[in-house]
Design a protein around this motif. Structure first.
Motif, mmCIF file in Angstrom:
data_model
loop_
_atom_site.group_PDB
_atom_site.id
_atom_site.type_symbol
_atom_site.label_atom_id
_atom_site.label_comp_id
_atom_site.label_asym_id
_atom_site.label_seq_id
_atom_site.Cartn_x
_atom_site.Cartn_y
_atom_site.Cartn_z
ATOM 1 N N GLY A 90 26.176 -32.530 51.576
ATOM 2 C CA GLY A 90 26.314 -33.616 50.594
ATOM 3 C C GLY A 90 25.176 -33.656 49.590
ATOM 4 N N THR A 91 24.658 -34.856 49.408
ATOM 5 C CA THR A 91 23.575 -35.053 48.450
ATOM 6 C C THR A 91 22.361 -34.194 48.810
ATOM 7 O OG1 THR A 91 24.257 -37.228 47.700
ATOM 8 C CG2 THR A 91 21.904 -36.832 47.754
ATOM 9 N N SER A 92 22.095 -34.066 50.099
ATOM 10 C CA SER A 92 20.951 -33.251 50.515
ATOM 11 C C SER A 92 21.168 -31.777 50.155
ATOM 12 C CB SER A 92 20.710 -33.407 52.016
ATOM 13 O OG SER A 92 20.312 -34.725 52.283
ATOM 14 N N VAL A 150 17.476 -29.817 55.066
ATOM 15 C CA VAL A 150 17.178 -31.038 54.319
ATOM 16 C C VAL A 150 18.182 -32.094 54.781
ATOM 17 C CG1 VAL A 150 16.973 -32.078 52.024
ATOM 18 C CG2 VAL A 150 16.384 -29.672 52.346
ATOM 19 N N THR A 151 17.687 -33.186 55.338
ATOM 20 C CA THR A 151 18.591 -34.200 55.873
ATOM 21 C C THR A 151 17.913 -35.556 55.908
ATOM 22 O OG1 THR A 151 19.729 -34.936 57.887
ATOM 23 C CG2 THR A 151 18.106 -33.205 58.196
ATOM 24 N N GLN A 152 18.425 -36.483 55.151
ATOM 25 C CA GLN A 152 17.845 -37.821 55.102
ATOM 26 C C GLN A 152 17.805 -38.426 56.496
ATOM 27 O OE1 GLN A 152 17.359 -41.823 55.347
ATOM 28 N NE2 GLN A 152 19.473 -41.164 55.620
ATOM 29 N N SER A 153 18.946 -38.439 57.167
ATOM 30 C CA SER A 153 19.048 -39.105 58.472
ATOM 31 C C SER A 153 18.409 -38.288 59.584
ATOM 32 C CB SER A 153 20.518 -39.319 58.824
ATOM 33 O OG SER A 153 21.163 -38.059 58.927
ATOM 34 N N THR A 182 22.549 -35.398 60.975
ATOM 35 C CA THR A 182 23.834 -34.848 60.539
ATOM 36 C C THR A 182 24.225 -33.679 61.447
ATOM 37 O OG1 THR A 182 23.383 -35.553 58.306
ATOM 38 C CG2 THR A 182 25.030 -33.836 58.556
ATOM 39 N N VAL A 210 24.875 -46.502 51.861
ATOM 40 C CA VAL A 210 25.443 -45.243 52.340
ATOM 41 C C VAL A 210 25.222 -44.122 51.322
ATOM 42 C CG1 VAL A 210 27.657 -44.123 52.829
ATOM 43 C CG2 VAL A 210 27.050 -46.252 53.977
ATOM 44 N N SER A 245 23.175 -42.001 49.023
ATOM 45 C CA SER A 245 21.740 -41.695 49.014
ATOM 46 C C SER A 245 21.198 -41.694 47.580
ATOM 47 C CB SER A 245 21.544 -40.320 49.651
ATOM 48 O OG SER A 245 20.200 -40.030 49.755
ATOM 49 N N LEU A 276 29.256 -36.880 42.410
ATOM 50 C CA LEU A 276 29.384 -37.313 43.812
ATOM 51 C C LEU A 276 29.105 -38.809 43.929
ATOM 52 C CD1 LEU A 276 29.741 -36.738 46.836
ATOM 53 C CD2 LEU A 276 27.340 -36.068 46.941
ATOM 54 N N LYS A 277 28.041 -39.263 43.257
ATOM 55 C CA LYS A 277 27.707 -40.695 43.337
ATOM 56 C C LYS A 277 28.874 -41.518 42.801
ATOM 57 C CE LYS A 277 24.979 -40.859 45.586
ATOM 58 N NZ LYS A 277 24.217 -39.778 46.113
HETATM 59 C C1 F6R Z 1 25.986 -39.060 49.536
HETATM 60 C C2 F6R Z 1 25.368 -38.930 50.830
HETATM 61 C C3 F6R Z 1 25.837 -37.853 51.732
HETATM 62 C C4 F6R Z 1 24.683 -37.297 52.570
HETATM 63 C C5 F6R Z 1 25.189 -36.284 53.596
HETATM 64 C C6 F6R Z 1 24.060 -35.666 54.375
HETATM 65 O O1 F6R Z 1 25.406 -40.093 48.812
HETATM 66 O O2 F6R Z 1 24.502 -39.688 51.186
HETATM 67 O O3 F6R Z 1 26.468 -36.824 51.032
HETATM 68 O O4 F6R Z 1 23.750 -36.705 51.719
HETATM 69 O O5 F6R Z 1 26.076 -36.913 54.481
HETATM 70 O O6 F6R Z 1 23.321 -36.624 55.054
HETATM 71 P P1 F6R Z 1 21.866 -36.339 55.546
HETATM 72 O O7 F6R Z 1 20.993 -36.136 54.358
HETATM 73 O O8 F6R Z 1 21.484 -37.540 56.339
HETATM 74 O O9 F6R Z 1 21.925 -35.094 56.390
#
Ligand code: F6R
Length: 615
Positions: free
Chosen positions: A307-309, A352-355, A358, A404, A406, A490-491
């Motif tokens: 996704g965004t990452s 690269v992963t915000q959470s 994933t 939700v 990012s 995407l946004k």
């Molecule tokens: C879009 C968004 C998702 C996440 C994707 C990966 O705004 O937030 O596309 O970027 O689900 O999530 P992470 O970065 O947590 O691995």
């Protein structure tokens, strides 16, 4: 994907359970439910389709009294989001209740086994089998020992789980389990608290236990917590983490929604990340856990994300290849998992992963590790699985991201990757200290440039009108800003549900141009860069077909101003490769205004969840 909370202690459980669910709602919001062990010796609960707010209303008249309980907010995988499929799920006797995050892959076999053996399953979910397996163990080999009963049930499961279990015959206690889905626990004088992630615990304790895979925890009302391994042996030193998040960081603080708040937090997030990074020898990045010699030997990099990452990875690839001159591949984690990556002895994999949770990204990282790569994580969430399983972790320190979609993690992750690219460039001898310092100072200019863009949000509000009656939109950009177009599209689609497609601007003439007709909205990212004039030609092609062009352009660009219906102006950025970090902020705000004009819940778009823990 699904949020779990549990509590046993001195206080009424319902207060923490409902507040915790509200904080975790970004993990899923199809349905919600709660079960509390009441002083009459029974388990009482409420569950319903819809948001946590619906559950809160129902609980007002349900009189859920008791100091031990569990609760859940769901993102449906197996079974529609109905009252019946909402958690908690009960065993046949109604004395055992469970909440589950994850997927039970062998649930069909287990369901038919349980049905054949007299159990009555009432939902369509995979999770319900867990309650019945615990019931079997409780009545059989693990009689009287809830931890053993949960362990016994888990031995029969395939898949992933974070579980919280309560039993009416074991008052004042909860059992939790983890495999593949996160679970954290706080032990306090008021009692013991469990949650899917640290967000609801930030206001409760600054120090939490993190269950590892195949571990079980017994939470007792006096606040004590004991962790066991899969053999039932006590774990002397369970993993812990310190939470340095300010609890108020996960509250709205006067903003209309978390998206607005998180967009506005981007400058400070980047400042935090850059603090004390420039040292005598270039970028300080001890987190890499690699010597300069090891870094210098890297001959290939895989950047892996979703996704965004993943869009961060596209930007990072350009920085690494042009600054450090290391060949770099970008892969969607969900695709890499079915490919044969070409790994050398000195390949570095960066996830690269915000959470940090994933599932696709974690699977890809494990696979790359098994192929012999070092794995480095760029993540936001402290102590996340990605951080725990990687050889090194760079925390982007953006603070809790609740919306939700990012935003602040996206820009912070791009800056983190810029730091990584500079570190590699120095180690490779491609840049000296001065050169690294020059790039670093350009990064330091970003927070003020973003503040300036945020101050111009009225331009996005105005441009949002272009999309009022639109059914689709096209986003264009060239070079690094083709990624800005991808991320902008995407946004827009994820929070407004308006179809949007992104293309490198030069590719439009090879197909997407057929979409254009009078009034069709086209967003073109056309900043002052070395390919500006080529992109302006593409705008001409758009205008010639009567389409409506909204541009993101650099202050003073008269050509673009003369051509376009609306211009979202950015101040000049000192380095072309950094333009995406500034330009995207307009597209985040544009998406938000379009979504709000369409009456969407920008923080909780339909069908989505913040951390996607299923493959
Ligand atoms: C879009 C968004 C998702 C996440 C994707 C990966 O705004 O937030 O596309 O970027 O689900 O999530 P992470 O970065 O947590 O691995």
């Amino acid at each position: 994907m699904c949020g779990i909370v549990g509590y046993t202690g001195k206080n009424q459980a319902i207060t923490y359970l409902l507040e915790g669910l509200q904080t975790l709602e970004y993990r899923g919001y199809d349905s919600a439910g709660v079960a509390v062990l009441s002083p009459d010796g029974g388990l009482h609960g409420v569950k319903c389709a819809g948001r946590v707010s619906t559950l809160v209303e129902r609980c007002k008249t349900a009189n859920l009294v008791g100091t031990t309980g569990i609760a859940h907010t769901r993102w449906a995988t197996h079974g529609a989001p109905t009252d019946r499929n909402a958690h908690p799920h009960m065993d046949c006797s109604g004395r055992i209740a469970i909440v589950h995050n994850g997927i039970i892959e062998n649930f069909r076999e287990l369901r038919s086994y349980l049905s054949r053996n007299g159990h009555e399953l009432v939902s369509d979910t995979d999770s319900e089998v867990i309650a019945h397996l615990i019931e079997d163990a409780w009545k059989g080999p693990a009689a009287g020992d809830l931890v053993a009963a949960v362990r016994n049930a888990c031995q029969r499961l395939e898949g992933s789980w974070a579980l919280a279990v309560t039993c009416a015959d074991v008052p004042g206690k909860l059992v939790c389990a983890r495999k593949g889905s996160p679970l954290v626990i706080a032990s306090t004088e008021d009692g013991a608290y469990a949650a899917s992630d640290v967000t609801p615990l930030a206001a409760i304790s600054s120090h939490v236990i993190q269950l590892d895979d195949d571990q079980f925890a017994l939470l007792v009302e006096d606040g004590s917590v004991t962790v066991f391994d899969r053999e039932g042996m006590e774990v002397a030193n369970p993993s812990t983490i310190d939470i340095d998040w300010d609890a108020s960081a996960a509250t709205l603080g006067g903003y209309a929604d978390f998206m607005a708040k998180e967009i506005s937090e981007q400058p400070e997030a980047i400042e935090r990340l850059l603090k004390d990074r420039l040292g005598k020898h270039g970028i300080e990045m001890d987190e890499l856990s690699m010597t300069s010699e090891e870094l210098a030997a890297i001959d290939r990099i895989y950047l892996v994300a979703c996704g965004t990452s993943y869009h961060v990875c596209l930007i990072a690839r350009d920085m690494i290849e042009s600054w450090a001159k290391i060949p770099t591949l970008c892969e969607y984690a969900s695709e890499l998992n079915y490919k044969e990556p070409l790994v050398t002895d000195n390949t570095l994999c960066v996830i690269v992963t915000q959470s940090g949770e994933t599932a696709d990204t974690l699977t890809a990282a494990r696979r790359m590790r098994a192929l012999g790569c070092k794995v480095f994580a760029v993540t936001n969430v402290l102590g996340s699985t990605a951080a725990r399983e990687s050889d090194g972790t760079l925390y982007v320190q953006a603070g809790p991201e609740v919306c939700v979609a990012s935003t602040k993690a996206y820009t912070a992750q791009m800056v983190a990757c810029a730091l990584l690219a500079l570190r590699l460039a120095f180690a490779k001898g491609e840049m000296d200290r001065n050169e690294v310092g020059r790039h670093f100072h350009n990064l330091e200019a970003l927070p003020d440039l973003i503040r300036e863009v945020i101050a111009r949000r009225w331009q996005d509000k105005h441009a949002a009108q272009v999309f009022r009656n639109a059914r689709s939109a096209l986003f264009l950009g060239r070079g690094v800003n083709s990624t800005t177009a991808y991320e902008g599209a995407l946004k827009l689609k994820e929070i407004s549900y308006l179809h949007a497609e992104a293309y490198p601007a030069g590719e439009m003439k090879h197909g997407p141009i057929a979409l254009l007709e009078p009034g069709f909205p086209v967003v073109t990212v056309v900043p002052a860069d070395h390919i500006h004039d080529k992109t302006v030609s593409n705008i001409q092609e758009v205008i010639a077909r009567g389409a409506t062009c909204v541009a993101v352009a650099t202050d003073g660009d008269r050509d673009v101003a003369a051509l376009c219906h609306d211009v979202l102006w950015i101040p000049p950025v000192p380095e072309e490769r950094l333009i995406p970090i500034v330009a995207i902020v307009h597209l985040q705000m544009l998406a938000r205004y379009v979504a709000r004009a369409r009456g969407r819940d920008v923080d909780k778009p339909r069908n989505l969840a913040k951390s996607v823990t299923v493959e």
